[in-house]
Write a protein that holds these residues in place. Structure first.
Motif, PDB file in Angstrom:
ATOM      1  N   LEU A  81      31.922  36.239  43.955  1.00  0.00           N
ATOM      2  CA  LEU A  81      32.489  37.554  43.615  1.00  0.00           C
ATOM      3  C   LEU A  81      33.917  37.491  43.080  1.00  0.00           C
ATOM      4  CD1 LEU A  81      31.190  39.775  46.555  1.00  0.00           C
ATOM      5  CD2 LEU A  81      30.366  39.700  44.199  1.00  0.00           C
ATOM      6  N   MET A  82      34.511  36.290  43.075  1.00  0.00           N
ATOM      7  CA  MET A  82      35.916  36.176  42.667  1.00  0.00           C
ATOM      8  C   MET A  82      36.208  36.769  41.284  1.00  0.00           C
ATOM      9  SD  MET A  82      38.382  33.052  43.532  1.00  0.00           S
ATOM     10  CE  MET A  82      37.997  33.354  45.238  1.00  0.00           C
ATOM     11  N   PRO A  83      35.414  36.443  40.237  1.00  0.00           N
ATOM     12  CA  PRO A  83      35.741  37.032  38.924  1.00  0.00           C
ATOM     13  C   PRO A  83      35.606  38.550  38.892  1.00  0.00           C
ATOM     14  CG  PRO A  83      33.680  35.778  38.832  1.00  0.00           C
ATOM     15  CD  PRO A  83      34.290  35.499  40.156  1.00  0.00           C
ATOM     16  N   VAL A  84      34.691  39.094  39.707  1.00  0.00           N
ATOM     17  CA  VAL A  84      34.508  40.553  39.769  1.00  0.00           C
ATOM     18  C   VAL A  84      35.723  41.192  40.436  1.00  0.00           C
ATOM     19  CG1 VAL A  84      33.046  42.428  40.642  1.00  0.00           C
ATOM     20  CG2 VAL A  84      32.000  40.270  39.921  1.00  0.00           C
ATOM     21  N   HIS A  85      36.154  40.608  41.553  1.00  0.00           N
ATOM     22  CA  HIS A  85      37.292  41.166  42.294  1.00  0.00           C
ATOM     23  C   HIS A  85      38.610  40.966  41.554  1.00  0.00           C
ATOM     24  CE1 HIS A  85      34.815  40.988  46.274  1.00  0.00           C
ATOM     25  NE2 HIS A  85      34.464  41.976  45.484  1.00  0.00           N
ATOM     26  N   LEU A  86      38.724  39.856  40.803  1.00  0.00           N
ATOM     27  CA  LEU A  86      39.924  39.641  39.982  1.00  0.00           C
ATOM     28  C   LEU A  86      40.066  40.757  38.951  1.00  0.00           C
ATOM     29  CD1 LEU A  86      39.935  35.790  39.294  1.00  0.00           C
ATOM     30  CD2 LEU A  86      41.758  37.087  40.385  1.00  0.00           C
ATOM     31  N   ASP A  87      38.923  41.269  38.531  1.00  0.00           N
ATOM     32  CA  ASP A  87      38.895  42.360  37.549  1.00  0.00           C
ATOM     33  C   ASP A  87      39.031  43.724  38.212  1.00  0.00           C
ATOM     34  OD1 ASP A  87      38.907  42.574  34.827  1.00  0.00           O
ATOM     35  OD2 ASP A  87      36.785  43.016  34.656  1.00  0.00           O
ATOM     36  N   LYS A  88      39.227  43.688  39.556  1.00  0.00           N
ATOM     37  CA  LYS A  88      39.370  44.914  40.350  1.00  0.00           C
ATOM     38  C   LYS A  88      38.171  45.851  40.161  1.00  0.00           C
ATOM     39  CE  LYS A  88      44.422  44.845  40.638  1.00  0.00           C
ATOM     40  NZ  LYS A  88      44.586  43.462  40.235  1.00  0.00           N
ATOM     41  N   LYS A  89      36.992  45.241  40.125  1.00  0.00           N
ATOM     42  CA  LYS A  89      35.763  46.023  39.973  1.00  0.00           C
ATOM     43  C   LYS A  89      34.913  45.897  41.225  1.00  0.00           C
ATOM     44  CE  LYS A  89      35.355  46.177  34.990  1.00  0.00           C
ATOM     45  NZ  LYS A  89      34.527  45.953  33.828  1.00  0.00           N
ATOM     46  N   LYS A  90      33.997  46.837  41.368  1.00  0.00           N
ATOM     47  CA  LYS A  90      33.061  46.787  42.489  1.00  0.00           C
ATOM     48  C   LYS A  90      31.801  46.088  41.997  1.00  0.00           C
ATOM     49  CE  LYS A  90      31.661  49.884  46.231  1.00  0.00           C
ATOM     50  NZ  LYS A  90      30.647  48.995  46.723  1.00  0.00           N
TER      51      LYS A  90
END
Length: 222
Positions: free
Chosen positions: A108-117
């Protein structure tokens, strides 16, 4: 067929004068949406240079690279970094997982880096396809090489990228596990309509692709 990634006379030159090395001669390449591509060539042929240019990691010395119609290297560095994170998934030979984070955190790191759910339903499908649903609480060091590469593929798919680039993804795996990983990449391409570009020196692996691009001495052969 829709073109998702395209190079127009893209080339890479290192050094000057007598020290000049043409790692990639001017190349026109079209990567088709939803198709499994392989770039094949011997060691030192320029295939990794080409992949890095396709992925926006290495700027060409000349020519253009378009991702979904956007000229990548006309962007500012921050904009290019954002485009890479959102639209390009990378799978490397060395896995590149963070050992202090769990499997789920790595994915999930790239998703959370993008501040997305995260899209939970999509993520669950990816995990099922790659058969790592039961590995989420584990740490990379607790997994086999094949399992780590599955996690790396899941991380690459997490942002629903336009294209998945894989650089010798079976290089650190035994033959059977390598075949399994290639099979999973093919399955991912089908399941998620994913465009895949895989670099390899192995003709047997390249035979799995729908389209093969051959490179020799920096020249893309038609």
């Amino acid at each position: 067929m829709e073109i998702v990634l395209q190079t127009v006379q893209a080339e890479k030159v290192y050094g000057k004068g007598e020290l000049e090395t043409r790692a990639l001669k001017p190349a026109d390449i079209e990567i088709e949406k939803g198709v499994f591509h392989a770039i094949i060539g011997k060691s030192g042929s320029g295939k990794s240079t080409l992949l890095h240019i396709l992925g926006g990691l290495d700027k060409p010395s000349g020519g253009k690279v378009y991702l979904e119609g956007q000229s990548m290297f006309d962007l500012k560095e921050k904009e290019l970094a954002l485009l890479r994170r959102r639209r390009i998934g990378f799978v490397f030979q060395s896995f590149n997982l963070l050992s202090e984070h769990t499997v789920l955190e790595n994915i999930l790191m790239p998703v959370h880096l993008d501040k997305k759910k995260e899209d939970r339903a999509y993520l669950e499908k990816v995990l099922r396809t790659l058969d790592i649903t039961n590995k989420l609480p584990y740490y990379p060091d607790e997994l086999s090489g094949g399992e780590r590469q599955r996690v790396a593929i899941a991380r690459a798919l997490a942002t629903k990228p336009a294209i998945l680039l894989a650089d010798e993804p079976t290089g650190n795996l035994d033959e059977n596990t390598g075949k399994e990983v290639i099979s999973l990449l093919k399955q991912s391409a089908k399941e998620f309509g994913q465009t895949v570009v895989l670099v390899t020196h192995d003709m047997e692996i390249a035979a799995n692709a729908e389209r093969v691009i051959t490179i020799s001495n920096g020249e893309v052969l038609k």
